[in-house]
Design a protein around this motif. Structure first.
Motif, mmCIF file in Angstrom:
data_model
loop_
_atom_site.group_PDB
_atom_site.id
_atom_site.type_symbol
_atom_site.label_atom_id
_atom_site.label_comp_id
_atom_site.label_asym_id
_atom_site.label_seq_id
_atom_site.Cartn_x
_atom_site.Cartn_y
_atom_site.Cartn_z
ATOM 1 N N ILE A 103 0.861 -1.193 0.000
ATOM 2 C CA ILE A 103 0.000 0.000 0.000
ATOM 3 C C ILE A 103 0.887 1.229 0.000
ATOM 4 C CG2 ILE A 103 -1.845 1.241 1.188
ATOM 5 C CD1 ILE A 103 -2.690 -1.397 2.447
ATOM 6 N N GLU A 104 1.094 1.779 -1.185
ATOM 7 C CA GLU A 104 1.902 2.976 -1.364
ATOM 8 C C GLU A 104 1.238 3.853 -2.416
ATOM 9 O OE1 GLU A 104 5.860 1.842 -2.397
ATOM 10 O OE2 GLU A 104 6.240 0.765 -0.515
ATOM 11 N N VAL A 105 1.433 5.152 -2.292
ATOM 12 C CA VAL A 105 0.818 6.109 -3.216
ATOM 13 C C VAL A 105 1.218 5.780 -4.656
ATOM 14 C CG1 VAL A 105 0.725 8.529 -3.929
ATOM 15 C CG2 VAL A 105 0.699 7.940 -1.487
ATOM 16 N N GLY A 106 0.218 5.723 -5.532
ATOM 17 C CA GLY A 106 0.449 5.435 -6.941
ATOM 18 C C GLY A 106 0.236 3.986 -7.323
ATOM 19 N N HIS A 107 0.330 3.087 -6.354
ATOM 20 C CA HIS A 107 0.108 1.671 -6.655
ATOM 21 C C HIS A 107 -1.376 1.421 -6.915
ATOM 22 C CE1 HIS A 107 4.052 -0.022 -4.729
ATOM 23 N NE2 HIS A 107 4.261 0.750 -5.777
ATOM 24 N N LYS A 108 -1.647 0.503 -7.828
ATOM 25 C CA LYS A 108 -3.036 0.229 -8.189
ATOM 26 C C LYS A 108 -3.232 -1.249 -8.483
ATOM 27 C CE LYS A 108 -2.174 1.776 -12.958
ATOM 28 N NZ LYS A 108 -2.575 2.745 -14.010
ATOM 29 N N VAL A 109 -4.490 -1.642 -8.484
ATOM 30 C CA VAL A 109 -4.845 -3.037 -8.717
ATOM 31 C C VAL A 109 -6.211 -3.082 -9.389
ATOM 32 C CG1 VAL A 109 -5.933 -3.319 -6.449
ATOM 33 C CG2 VAL A 109 -4.986 -5.314 -7.631
#
Length: 285
Positions: free
Chosen positions: A161-167
């Motif tokens: 869970i970090e800014v910019g990560h997506k799923v």
């Protein structure tokens, strides 16, 4: 025949096993014959035996079944790693999307990250890979009742869970050209709610995406409404609406080609492009 032998038993029409019967020679010998294991597809079996002409005290032997009825199931296997190549403390949840029943909870090998799941036929499955501190990743596997045995190799890359990560939320479903959530989306929606509940500082963008069919205006509108339907579901459960943003991108951000080289529609690519994504916009550990 020996110290340990391999036996078989037949199940009757009432689901009860009959009296076990010794398989006899040449499977069993006067020594130990043990650890009989049937392959997932039902085509072969393996066991350990002290056979004449062997290379050691006990050797491994393979039995091939000339006449067999293929077992109708799906075998899912692969490796789970995080973005840094480590094996995360992950649990794999297998849930029936229709009944919302958890079929099983599995863990990969803690050293290698390898996992293996067997899915019986007759269900639409949500397979969710979950670990604290990571975005959950889900896959949708449909195994029809009349399906033949098949295998899927699926390597999983869990994103912290970090800014910019997506799923991609692979178990969110809509009817064609509509934005109303189908009931089989509930399992995935509940996982999204749980992710936000466990991480109070997490704020996300829920984005809708379409393929290239239709006008840009129509696709923007449809993708926005679909993203908003997810946000509405979560906020209606009591989640602070300031923690989610709904954004429709239409067909502007494809992840696969919509067209083949000959100009025909690429159905697989179009299916991948029709999606709902979650992206981390703010998070404090």
């Amino acid at each position: 025949m020996g110290g340990f032998d391999v036996f078989f038993s037949t199940m009757d029409e009432n689901g009860k096993f009959q009296k076990p019967v010794n398989l006899g020679y040449p499977v069993n010998t006067t020594d130990d014959d043990i650890y009989y294991v049937l392959s997932a597809d039902g085509k072969r079996a393996y066991y350990s035996s002290s056979q004449e002409g062997g290379f050691g005290e006990k050797d491994l032997y393979q039995l091939n079944f000339v006449e067999h009825k293929e077992i109708p199931l799906a075998l899912i296997k692969g490796i789970i790693l995080d973005a840094y190549g480590n094996v995360p403390p992950v649990e794999i949840y297998v849930t029936d999307n229709e009944t919302e029943e958890i079929i099983g909870i599995y863990t990969p090998n803690s050293k290698t990250g390898k996992y293996l799941i067997i899915l019986p036929p007759g269900a639409n499955y949500n397979i969710s890979y979950e670990a604290d501190g990571y975005l959950f990743k889900s896959e949708n596997i449909d195994v029809p009742m009349e399906a033949n045995y098949f295998e899927i190799n699926k390597s999983i890359d869990l994103q912290p869970i970090e800014v910019g990560h997506k799923v991609v939320l692979n178990n969110i479903f809509y009817d064609f050209a509509k934005s109303t959530l189908r009931t089989i989306s509930k399992v995935e929606l509940e996982k999204l709610y749980s992710l936000l509940e466990k991480n109070p500082s997490l704020k996300v963008e829920i984005s809708g995406h379409t393929d290239h069919i239709g006008s840009n205006e129509m696709n923007i509108k449809l993708s926005q409404e679909r993203a908003q339907s997810v946000v509405d579901y979560i906020t209606n459960k009591g989640m602070d609406k300031s923690r989610m943003i709904a954004k429709g991108y239409g067909s502007s951000n494809p992840v696969a080609k919509n067209k083949n080289e000959d100009g025909s529609d690429n159905e697989k690519g179009m299916q991948l492009n029709r999606r709902v994504e979650l992206k981390v916009v703010s998070f404090e550990k």
